[in-house]
Design an enzyme around this catalytic site. Structure first.
Site, PDB file in Angstrom:
ATOM      1  N   HIS A 224      27.416  23.446  46.182  1.00 17.51           N
ATOM      2  CA  HIS A 224      28.491  24.305  46.692  1.00 17.51           C
ATOM      3  C   HIS A 224      28.909  25.302  45.635  1.00 17.51           C
ATOM      4  CE1 HIS A 224      32.376  23.426  44.696  1.00 17.51           C
ATOM      5  NE2 HIS A 224      31.881  22.214  44.482  1.00 17.51           N
ATOM      6  N   CYS A 225      29.473  26.407  46.107  1.00 14.17           N
ATOM      7  CA  CYS A 225      30.097  27.386  45.223  1.00 14.17           C
ATOM      8  C   CYS A 225      31.407  27.793  45.881  1.00 14.17           C
ATOM      9  CB  CYS A 225      29.172  28.576  44.968  1.00 14.17           C
ATOM     10  SG  CYS A 225      28.709  29.487  46.458  1.00 14.17           S
TER      11      CYS A 225
END
Length: 306
Positions: free
Chosen positions: A263-264
């Protein structure tokens, strides 16, 4: 650079991952130089499946493979663990027919294909309105993009009859089609063909925040955060590890069946990271759709949005 034992073992592992392995610039579907693109085109014309290793995404491997092979340039082709050569050698061997023999380019047979009764009914409807001799043509590109059309037969086609429907495949499409399943479904008010091909290479799978929460609760996936340390200090998902160089090296030592999730902030940077690990042979890789922002909105409002 010095080829240490750990890097040597990692390169050996990459070579052993498939019968045909190409160390290249870019990926099979997005070559980043003309020489790599040329070898990709040759391999795609001869064998339905092979593995590409993107050296641009891994500077250690990019330099290490040159020393390992005692060959100064990229791309480099390995077949059944043995070094074949670079772009010029591949091109020469292809022209002579030697490469097809080395690769064991198979005699392609008509594939086993499953067609649902609903899909068969639609096929019969469209072919009833077609011209004489026209049948369902199935094309499968090297990127495993599927195309269905009503066309005439061509020399060299392989014919399949499933649920009373006649389909034809060109040689390389047939080689990519074994076990193909074709259905026709209605979803959200739209109808169309659904094609499931078990031969397609692994792809990054989008995952919703809720789905990821469930997998984390079950211990069914490892989650990695590709943002900067400064962003992680603002907002973080419990249990996510920051993807730095040490963690990256640790992941590359894992079994390729290990489920990974990334994830970012919004899902763009993490998609690129996830694609890298797919290129390294990991078969179950997820990208959090909408990133940590979606996690905050859909799962845990206590995680700050920024």
């Amino acid at each position: 650079m010095s080829l240490n034992d750990a890097l040597r073992d990692r390169i050996r592992g990459l070579i052993a991952a498939d019968a045909v392995v190409l160390f290249m610039k870019g990926t099979r579907f997005r070559p980043a130089c003309g020489f790599s693109a040329g070898v990709v085109e040759v391999l795609d014309s001869l064998v339905p499946r092979w593995t590409g290793v993107d050296v641009l995404a891994d500077p250690e491997v990019r330099e290490g493979i040159k020393e390992f092979s005692a060959w100064p340039t990229i791309p480099q082709l390995y077949v059944r663990g043995e070094f074949v050569g670079g772009a010029d050698i591949v091109r020469e061997m292809h022209a002579s027919g030697e490469l097809a023999t080395l690769l064991g380019a198979p005699e392609v047979k008509a594939p086993q294909v499953q067609v649902s009764p609903r899909a068969a009914a639609v096929f019969r409807e469209v072919t009833a309105e077609a011209g004489p001799g026209e049948v369902i043509r199935v094309r499968i590109s090297p990127r495993f993009e599927h195309d269905l059309a009503v066309e005439g037969r061509e020399q060299g086609d392989l014919e399949v009859i499933a649920e009373g429907v006649t389909m034809v495949f060109d040689r390389m499409s047939a080689a990519r089609a074994e076990g193909l399943r074709i259905d026709f479904i209605d979803r959200d008010g739209e109808a169309g063909f659904a094609i499931d091909n078990p031969n397609a290479p692994p792809q990054v799978k989008p995952i919703t925040a809720g789905e990821l929460q469930g997998k984390l609760a079950q211990g069914a996936v490892r989650l990695f955060d590709v943002r900067t340390p400064q962003e992680q200090a603002i907002a973080a998902i419990a249990g996510a590890r920051l993807l730095d160089e040490a963690v990256r090296a640790e992941i590359l030592e894992l079994d390729r069946g290990t489920p990974l999730a990334f994830h970012c902030h919004h899902g763009v940077r993490s998609q690129a990271a996830a694609e890298f690990f797919v290129s390294q042979g990991f078969r179950e890789v997820y990208n959090l759709r909408g990133g940590i922002d979606a996690w905050s909105r859909e799962v845990d409002s206590g995680v700050p949005r920024y």
